[in-house]
Design an enzyme around this catalytic site. Structure first.
Site, PDB file in Angstrom:
ATOM      1  N   LEU A  62      -4.752  11.628 -11.185  1.00 19.88           N
ATOM      2  CA  LEU A  62      -4.871  10.808 -12.393  1.00 19.88           C
ATOM      3  C   LEU A  62      -4.349   9.393 -12.146  1.00 19.88           C
ATOM      4  O   LEU A  62      -3.303   9.228 -11.546  1.00 19.88           O
ATOM      5  CB  LEU A  62      -4.055  11.448 -13.516  1.00 19.88           C
ATOM      6  N   PRO A  63      -5.095   8.413 -12.627  1.00 16.97           N
ATOM      7  CA  PRO A  63      -4.669   7.009 -12.491  1.00 16.97           C
ATOM      8  C   PRO A  63      -3.559   6.691 -13.483  1.00 16.97           C
ATOM      9  O   PRO A  63      -3.722   5.831 -14.342  1.00 16.97           O
ATOM     10  CB  PRO A  63      -5.952   6.227 -12.803  1.00 16.97           C
ATOM     11  N   CYS A  64      -2.464   7.384 -13.361  1.00 14.24           N
ATOM     12  CA  CYS A  64      -1.374   7.188 -14.328  1.00 14.24           C
ATOM     13  C   CYS A  64      -0.848   5.760 -14.281  1.00 14.24           C
ATOM     14  O   CYS A  64      -0.228   5.299 -15.221  1.00 14.24           O
ATOM     15  CB  CYS A  64      -0.255   8.182 -14.056  1.00 14.24           C
ATOM     16  N   HIS A  65      -1.120   5.061 -13.224  1.00 16.62           N
ATOM     17  CA  HIS A  65      -0.642   3.676 -13.139  1.00 16.62           C
ATOM     18  C   HIS A  65      -1.476   2.773 -14.038  1.00 16.62           C
ATOM     19  O   HIS A  65      -1.134   1.634 -14.283  1.00 16.62           O
ATOM     20  CB  HIS A  65      -0.706   3.196 -11.690  1.00 16.62           C
TER      21      HIS A  65
END
Length: 107
Positions: free
Chosen positions: A52-55
């Site tokens: 997941l592109p949690c950033h």
DNA sequence: CCCCTGACTAATA
DNA sequence: GTATTAGCCAGGG
């Protein structure tokens, strides 16, 4: 896995490059505008196998989670900026332009 | 089973 | 403008 987490992960995975989404925004999409906390919590508990592109998920201030951002807040900003996210001089993301607003989503 | 804590946000004073 | 309060859901003790 509860639906809430599942939704959060699914939605987070849909965030395109150069765009960012706020916890409250995601929460609203899920139908719980007040559940931003849980969205963040879900991200925290998000398994890395989902990539997941949690950033790309930030708070309303337009910054990544201080103290929890991988490698550091500045590194994150630089990375996001590299993806096309616009930043203000003060270091906050330009939510007005970089906020993720998919039309196919409800809200 | 009950209580506390936690990547947040919006409203009110 | 900043400071405080309430609300959400889930996990751990």
């Amino acid at each position: 896995m509860n639906k809430f987490y599942a939704d959060v992960y699914e939605l987070a995975a849909l965030i395109p490059e150069g765009k960012v989404a706020a916890y409250g925004q995601i929460a609203s999409m899920l139908g719980n505008p007040l559940a931003a906390r849980q969205v963040g919590y879900a991200m925290n508990a998000a398994p890395e196998n989902l990539h997941l592109p949690c950033h790309r998920v930030v708070n309303k201030k337009g910054e990544m989670l201080p103290g929890s951002a991988f490698g550091g807040v500045e590194a994150q900003k630089k990375r996001l900026k590299q993806e096309g996210v616009i930043f203000h001089d003060n270091g906050c993301i330009d939510m007005k332009k970089s906020m993720w607003r998919p039309e196919f989503t409800f809200r």
